[in-house]
Design a protein around this motif. Sequence first.
Motif, PDB file in Angstrom:
ATOM      1  N   LEU A 154     -88.521  15.644  -6.121  1.00  0.00           N
ATOM      2  CA  LEU A 154     -89.582  15.919  -5.094  1.00  0.00           C
ATOM      3  C   LEU A 154     -90.246  14.705  -4.814  1.00  0.00           C
ATOM      4  CD1 LEU A 154     -90.559  17.892  -2.992  1.00  0.00           C
ATOM      5  CD2 LEU A 154     -92.545  18.581  -4.857  1.00  0.00           C
ATOM      6  N   ILE A 155     -90.543  13.658  -6.026  1.00  0.00           N
ATOM      7  CA  ILE A 155     -91.120  12.456  -5.956  1.00  0.00           C
ATOM      8  C   ILE A 155     -90.181  11.520  -5.410  1.00  0.00           C
ATOM      9  CG2 ILE A 155     -91.744  10.706  -7.567  1.00  0.00           C
ATOM     10  CD1 ILE A 155     -92.988  12.712  -9.669  1.00  0.00           C
ATOM     11  N   ILE A 156     -89.124  11.482  -5.358  1.00  0.00           N
ATOM     12  CA  ILE A 156     -87.967  10.642  -4.926  1.00  0.00           C
ATOM     13  C   ILE A 156     -87.923  10.813  -3.232  1.00  0.00           C
ATOM     14  CG2 ILE A 156     -85.520   9.993  -4.534  1.00  0.00           C
ATOM     15  CD1 ILE A 156     -85.163  10.643  -7.841  1.00  0.00           C
ATOM     16  N   PHE A 157     -87.985  11.999  -3.012  1.00  0.00           N
ATOM     17  CA  PHE A 157     -88.084  12.302  -1.656  1.00  0.00           C
ATOM     18  C   PHE A 157     -89.234  11.700  -0.787  1.00  0.00           C
ATOM     19  CE2 PHE A 157     -84.827  15.943  -2.106  1.00  0.00           C
ATOM     20  CZ  PHE A 157     -83.675  15.060  -1.762  1.00  0.00           C
ATOM     21  N   CYS A 158     -90.358  11.928  -1.714  1.00  0.00           N
ATOM     22  CA  CYS A 158     -91.681  11.560  -1.135  1.00  0.00           C
ATOM     23  C   CYS A 158     -92.055  10.180  -1.177  1.00  0.00           C
ATOM     24  CB  CYS A 158     -92.880  12.400  -1.879  1.00  0.00           C
ATOM     25  SG  CYS A 158     -92.835  14.242  -1.730  1.00  0.00           S
ATOM     26  N   SER A 159     -91.307   9.344  -1.838  1.00  0.00           N
ATOM     27  CA  SER A 159     -91.377   8.048  -2.377  1.00  0.00           C
ATOM     28  C   SER A 159     -90.875   6.896  -1.258  1.00  0.00           C
ATOM     29  CB  SER A 159     -91.189   7.476  -3.734  1.00  0.00           C
ATOM     30  OG  SER A 159     -91.889   8.492  -4.627  1.00  0.00           O
ATOM     31  N   PHE A 160     -89.769   7.329  -0.759  1.00  0.00           N
ATOM     32  CA  PHE A 160     -88.871   6.399   0.147  1.00  0.00           C
ATOM     33  C   PHE A 160     -89.072   7.207   1.726  1.00  0.00           C
ATOM     34  CE2 PHE A 160     -86.930   6.292  -4.230  1.00  0.00           C
ATOM     35  CZ  PHE A 160     -86.915   4.992  -4.392  1.00  0.00           C
ATOM     36  N   ARG A 161     -89.491   6.305   2.304  1.00  0.00           N
ATOM     37  CA  ARG A 161     -89.791   6.711   3.601  1.00  0.00           C
ATOM     38  C   ARG A 161     -88.524   6.691   4.535  1.00  0.00           C
ATOM     39  NH1 ARG A 161     -94.152   3.238   6.489  1.00  0.00           N
ATOM     40  NH2 ARG A 161     -92.598   1.931   6.744  1.00  0.00           N
ATOM     41  N   CYS A 162     -87.561   5.900   4.383  1.00  0.00           N
ATOM     42  CA  CYS A 162     -86.283   5.916   4.860  1.00  0.00           C
ATOM     43  C   CYS A 162     -85.234   7.172   4.744  1.00  0.00           C
ATOM     44  CB  CYS A 162     -85.430   4.829   4.431  1.00  0.00           C
ATOM     45  SG  CYS A 162     -85.083   4.863   2.666  1.00  0.00           S
ATOM     46  N   LEU A 163     -85.757   7.959   3.598  1.00  0.00           N
ATOM     47  CA  LEU A 163     -85.120   9.203   3.482  1.00  0.00           C
ATOM     48  C   LEU A 163     -85.616  10.446   4.354  1.00  0.00           C
ATOM     49  CD1 LEU A 163     -84.654   9.340  -0.408  1.00  0.00           C
ATOM     50  CD2 LEU A 163     -82.893   8.458   1.325  1.00  0.00           C
ATOM     51  N   GLU A 164     -86.635  10.216   4.912  1.00  0.00           N
ATOM     52  CA  GLU A 164     -87.321  11.214   5.669  1.00  0.00           C
ATOM     53  C   GLU A 164     -86.616  11.753   6.936  1.00  0.00           C
ATOM     54  OE1 GLU A 164     -90.779  13.768   6.146  1.00  0.00           O
ATOM     55  OE2 GLU A 164     -89.995  12.035   4.537  1.00  0.00           O
ATOM     56  N   CYS A 165     -86.301  12.899   6.960  1.00  0.00           N
ATOM     57  CA  CYS A 165     -85.509  13.659   8.217  1.00  0.00           C
ATOM     58  C   CYS A 165     -85.892  14.955   7.895  1.00  0.00           C
ATOM     59  CB  CYS A 165     -83.980  13.277   8.123  1.00  0.00           C
ATOM     60  SG  CYS A 165     -83.295  13.955   6.696  1.00  0.00           S
ATOM     61  N   THR A 166     -85.381  15.826   9.041  1.00  0.00           N
ATOM     62  CA  THR A 166     -85.702  17.177   9.076  1.00  0.00           C
ATOM     63  C   THR A 166     -84.889  17.992   7.744  1.00  0.00           C
ATOM     64  OG1 THR A 166     -85.704  17.143  11.413  1.00  0.00           O
ATOM     65  CG2 THR A 166     -85.359  19.454  10.404  1.00  0.00           C
ATOM     66  N   ARG A 167     -83.743  17.293   7.583  1.00  0.00           N
ATOM     67  CA  ARG A 167     -82.986  18.092   6.372  1.00  0.00           C
ATOM     68  C   ARG A 167     -83.467  17.893   5.272  1.00  0.00           C
ATOM     69  NH1 ARG A 167     -79.697  15.277   3.128  1.00  0.00           N
ATOM     70  NH2 ARG A 167     -79.374  13.688   4.836  1.00  0.00           N
ATOM     71  N   VAL A 168     -84.215  16.641   4.914  1.00  0.00           N
ATOM     72  CA  VAL A 168     -84.871  16.449   3.669  1.00  0.00           C
ATOM     73  C   VAL A 168     -86.450  17.155   3.655  1.00  0.00           C
ATOM     74  CG1 VAL A 168     -86.193  14.563   2.268  1.00  0.00           C
ATOM     75  CG2 VAL A 168     -83.866  14.342   3.173  1.00  0.00           C
ATOM     76  N   ARG A 169     -87.040  17.197   4.757  1.00  0.00           N
ATOM     77  CA  ARG A 169     -88.243  18.115   4.855  1.00  0.00           C
ATOM     78  C   ARG A 169     -88.031  19.474   4.377  1.00  0.00           C
ATOM     79  NH1 ARG A 169     -88.821  15.216  10.082  1.00  0.00           N
ATOM     80  NH2 ARG A 169     -90.207  13.431   9.929  1.00  0.00           N
ATOM     81  N   ILE A 170     -86.998  20.076   4.957  1.00  0.00           N
ATOM     82  CA  ILE A 170     -86.751  21.494   4.433  1.00  0.00           C
ATOM     83  C   ILE A 170     -86.247  21.514   2.894  1.00  0.00           C
ATOM     84  CG2 ILE A 170     -85.174  23.422   4.672  1.00  0.00           C
ATOM     85  CD1 ILE A 170     -84.529  22.522   7.484  1.00  0.00           C
TER      86      ILE A 170
END
Length: 462
Positions: A154-170
Motif C-alpha cells: 500500500l505504501i508503494i502504491f501510494c508513494s509513486f504517482r506514476c503507478l496511479e490508475c483505475t486498476r491500482v486504485r481498486i
Amino acid sequence: MDEEFTELVESDPIHLVITERKLKCLLNGNGNFSLSTLPTTTQDPQLSTLLTTTTDGRLYCPRVFDGWSCWNETPAGQTTYEPCPFFVLGFDPNRFAHKQCLKDGSWFRHPETNASWSNYTTCVDVEDLAKRWTVMTIQEIGYIISICALIISLIIFCSFRCLECTRVRIHKHLFVSFIINNILWIAWYRAVVKEPGVMNEPTNGVWCITLHIILQYFLVANYFWMFCEGFYLHTLIVFTFARAEGKLLIGFYIFGWLGPIIPICLYAICRSLDPIENVRCWATQQSAYNWFLSVPVCICLVSSLIFLINILRILLHKLHDNHRRNPNQTIRRESGVTPDHNNQNAIRKAAKATLILVPLLGLHYLLTPFRPKPGSDWEIIYEYISAISMSLQGLCVSLLFCFGNGEVRTVLRRRFCRHLCPSKSLRGDYSCAPTSMSVNNKTMVIRRQSENFAEGDAEACL
C-alpha cells in the motif's frame, strides 16, 4: 416469583437451562415443574446443598448443585460421574465429569481454593484442543505476515504517482479491506476465542458484540472488493469502458464499502432480537442468521468464478487465433519450436493466468463447504490447509500484484538507483514507463507509454 428473576431467565437461555437443572436437582428430579409455579424460596442459594438422611446407616456425601451439574448422594469413599454439560462452550457432552466423595462423607475440596470441586477437566479433548490452538497460531502468524506485506504494498502504491490508475486504485481498496479484516481476526482470536470466560459469560458485553459486527462487516467488504476486482478485469477484457471508468470506480466505492451495510444490519438486528442466538458473544459459528452474510458472499464467489471462466475462454481463444494467423512464426527448425510445443506454451500461459487470478478473486474459498466429517483423520489436515490459505491470501495478493509487478519493480529500481548509483548513465537505464491496457475487438493490447510519459510523472517516481 420475583419479576426481575423471571425476566432474567426468560431473556438468557443459558441461565434458563442452568436454573432448570438446579431446580430439578433440588426437587430430586421428581415431578414436573415450571419456573412460573415454583415458590421463590427455591431461589435461595443455601438450598443448592441438601443434606441427606439415610436409613441404611452408611455415610453419604449430600446431594449438591455446583452451578453446572447436579451430583446425587454418593457413598463415602466413592467417585460419581455425570455427563459434561452441553451448554458450556468447548465441552464434549459425550464425555463425563466426576466428583469425589471422601471417606468422612464430604466432597473433595480443591487444595488452592478450599472449595468443593468438581473435575470437569475430562470434558475437554486435550489433544484436539492442542491441535486447534496450533491452527489458531498458524492463522495469527499468517495474518501478521499478510498485514506486513499488504502495508508495504500500500505504501508503494501510494508513494509513486506514476503507478496511479483505475486498476491500482481498486487494488488499494482491496488491500485496505484485507489489512483491517486481518487485524480484526487477530483481535477476535486473542480477546474472545482464547478467553473461554468471555464466551461462557451468561450476558454479552457491548464491546464483544461490537467487535463481532465490525469483523463481519469487513469480512463481507473484503469479498465485495474481490468481486470488484473480478468485475473490472472482466469488463476490461470483454468490453471497452475507457470513457466510463470514473463512474465505474464510484460504483465500486459504493458497492465495496456501503454494500455490506445492508446484510450486516439485517444480521445484527435479527440476531440481537433472538434470545436463543443472542448469547456467548455471538462466537458460535452455527447461527440461523448466518445466511444473511453467506448468501451475498456466495453470490460474489460464484460471479468471480464465472468471470474467471470467461476470461480464460477469451484468453485461450486469443492465443489460438494468434497461432492460426501466424503459423510460420512458431515453426522454426533451427530453434526446435513445433506446433505442439506452442500449444503447450499457450496452455501453460492460461494455467499461469488462472493461478494468478484465484487468490485475487478469493476462489479458493469455494472449497470451504467441502469439510471432512468431524473427528475424521482428514479434518485436521483440512483445518491446517484452510488456516494457511486464508491467512496468507493477503501475502499472495501483494506478491502477485505489487512485488511481482513489472511496473512496480521498475519504479523501485529507479528510486534505489538514484540514491545508490553515482553515475547518471547507470540511472538512465530505468525509465518509469507504466503500461496501459485497452481492448480492441475483444483482443488485449498492452502499450508502453514511454512516448507520452509526462516529465512531472517521471519526477513522481523518483
